[in-house]
Design an enzyme around this catalytic site. Structure first.
Site, PDB file in Angstrom:
ATOM      1  N   HIS A 131      -2.373   6.516   4.687  1.00 42.28           N
ATOM      2  CA  HIS A 131      -0.923   6.584   4.866  1.00 42.28           C
ATOM      3  C   HIS A 131      -0.407   7.929   4.366  1.00 42.28           C
ATOM      4  O   HIS A 131      -0.826   8.423   3.313  1.00 42.28           O
ATOM      5  CB  HIS A 131      -0.226   5.481   4.060  1.00 42.28           C
ATOM      6  CG  HIS A 131      -0.420   4.099   4.602  1.00 42.28           C
ATOM      7  ND1 HIS A 131      -1.020   3.833   5.808  1.00 42.28           N
ATOM      8  CD2 HIS A 131      -0.053   2.877   4.080  1.00 42.28           C
ATOM      9  CE1 HIS A 131      -1.027   2.523   6.007  1.00 42.28           C
ATOM     10  NE2 HIS A 131      -0.450   1.929   4.980  1.00 42.28           N
ATOM     11  N   CYS A 150       0.818  -1.220   0.000  1.00 40.44           N
ATOM     12  CA  CYS A 150       0.000   0.000   0.000  1.00 40.44           C
ATOM     13  C   CYS A 150       0.850   1.267   0.000  1.00 40.44           C
ATOM     14  O   CYS A 150       0.553   2.229  -0.724  1.00 40.44           O
ATOM     15  CB  CYS A 150      -0.941  -0.004   1.194  1.00 40.44           C
ATOM     16  SG  CYS A 150      -0.175  -0.428   2.772  1.00 40.44           S
TER      17      CYS A 150
END
Length: 340
Positions: A241, A134
Site C-alpha cells: 500500500h 493495514c
C-alpha cells in the site's frame, strides 16, 4: 529475542493469505511456538500446511476443537463474522486473541495496537486485542514520531492500496484482468484501472475503509479530536500500500529534521533522494517489515504544512507482522498473557 518458555499457538484462518503470512513470520522471527494449531473453515479442514519443517493438518474451527486443545495464544485472520463468533470462545477460556479483522477495532473495551506507537495498551486487554487496518498501521508508524516532536493538527490521507488487501479474490481479479477476464471480487475491472471504492459506501459518501482509517488513527494515537480525512483507492498492484499523507502540525516541522528523526526509528526506512530517483515504491517494500517513507517536503499552502509518501507491505507489517509483534510482547511478559 531470546525466550525461556514455549507457547501453544492457534492460527485461525491459517490457509488464507494473511494466515499463511502469519505462519511465515512466526517462523522467521523464531517465535517460541510449542504446539501449533492451524484452524480454518470446514472447506479447508484437512489440508496440510508446513511449519518449521513439520506437516500440520488444518483443523475445522469448532467450539469442540478449541475446547479439546491447550492453547495459550490465538492469532485470527478469518474475517469479522468468524471473529465475532469465535474470539469470545477463546477469550472465555482465557486465551488471548490477536484479531486481524474489523470486528473489535471500534470496541472501546478492546485495545487497538501498533507496537511502535501504543504498546502500553496491550496491558488493557480482556483477552482480545485488535490489529488495526493495514493502511492505518503504516500511517501511524510514521505519524507518531511527528506528533511527539511537533504535535498533529490535521491529517489528510490519499491511499493507493494493493489488490491483496482484498484477499485472494482481489489478487485473482488482477491476475484474471490481465487475461481480459471480468472481475469477480471488485465492482469494476482493476487491471489498468483505479477504483476510489474500498469496502461499502456509507450515507455520508465516505467508504468504510476511509471511516476505518479516520477512527483508527484517532484511537491509536490517543487523539480523539484530531482532524482526519481520507480517500482510499484500489490500484492494480499486487502487494504494498502507498499513501500520500498531508499533515498540519502545531509548530513548524522542517523537512530535514523530520527526515532525520524518522530515519532514527528501526521500523522506518527513509528513501528520500528524488534528485537521484530514490523514493519508496511497493516493489521496494515487498516482504519487508519496515515502513518506507520518502518525498518529505513542506506544504507551503498552509502554515506548518508537511507532505510525505509512505509505503509498506500490507500483508506483512499491515497485518501478519504487526499481530506477531503484539504476540511477542505478550509472551515476553507472561503477566500480560495470563492477566492473573
Amino acid at each position: 529475542m531470546h525466550y525461556v518458555n514455549k507457547f501453544n499457538v492457534a492460527v485461525v484462518g491459517a490457509t488464507g493469505m494473511v494466515g499463511r503470512k502469519m505462519l511465515q513470520v512466526l517462523e522467521e522471527r523464531k517465535f517460541p511456538v510449542g504446539e501449533l494449531y492451524p484452524f480454518a473453515s470446514p472447506k479447508s479442514a484437512g489440508k496440510v500446511i508446513k511449519f518449521r519443517g513439520r506437516n500440520y493438518k488444518v483443523l475445522p474451527l469448532t467450539p469442540a476443537n478449541i475446547e479439546a486443545r491447550k492453547i495459550d495464544l490465538a492469532l485470527f485472520s478469518a474475517g469479522a463474522d468468524v471473529s465475532d463468533r469465535f474470539a469470545p470462545i477463546f477469550a472465555e477460556r482465557k486465551i488471548v486473541v490477536v484479531d486481524n479483522s474489523s470486528r473489535w477495532r471500534t470496541d472501546p473495551e478492546v485495545p487497538l495496537v501498533v507496537p511502535e506507537v501504543n504498546a502500553e495498551k496491550i496491558a488493557d486487554h480482556n483477552y482480545i486485542i485488535a490489529n488495526p487496518n493495514c493502511s492505518t498501521i503504516q500511517a501511524v508508524v510514521a505519524l507518531a514520531p511527528i506528533h511527539k516532536h511537533y504535535g498533529l493538527k490535521r491529517v489528510v490521507y490519499t491511499t493507493f492500496q494493493a489488490v491483496s488487501g482484498a484477499g485472494m479474490g482481489g489478487y485473482e481479479d488482477l491476475e484474471n484482468g490481465v487475461k481480459g477476464m471480468a472481475p469477480k471480487k471488485f465492482p469494476k475491472p482493476i487491471f489498468g484501472n483505479c477504483l476510489p471504492h474500498i469496502d461499502k459506501f456509507l450515507p455520508d459518501g465516505y467508504t468504510k475503509e476511509e471511516e476505518k482509517m479516520i477512527f483508527e488513527t484517532k484511537k491509536i494515537l490517543g487523539l480523539p479530536d484530531l482532524k482526519v480525512t481520507a480517500t482510499c483507492v484500489r490500484v492494480p498492484v499486487y502487494y504494498g500500500h502507498s499513501e500520500s499523507i498531508n499533515i498540519e502540525t502545531e509548530i513548524p516541522a522542517a523537512p530535514e529534521k523530520v527526515r532525520f528523526f524518522l530515519g532514527g526509528s528501526p521500523s522506518i526506512k527513509i528513501v528520500d533522494s528524488p534528485e537521484k530517483g530514490l523514493y519508496p515504491t511497493p516493489l521496494d517494500c515487498a516482504n519487508r517489515d519496515e515502513v518506507f517513507v520518502g518525498r518529505i517536503r513542506a506544504d507551503e499552502s498552509v502554515p506548518n504544512g508537511l507532505n510525505m509518501w509512505v509505503v509498506a507491505d500490507n500483508i506483512r507489517k499491515g497485518a501478519a507482522t504487526n499481530a506477531v509483534q503484539i504476540a511477542e510482547i505478550l509472551v515476553k511478559n507472561k503477566k500480560l498473557l495470563s492477566k492473573e
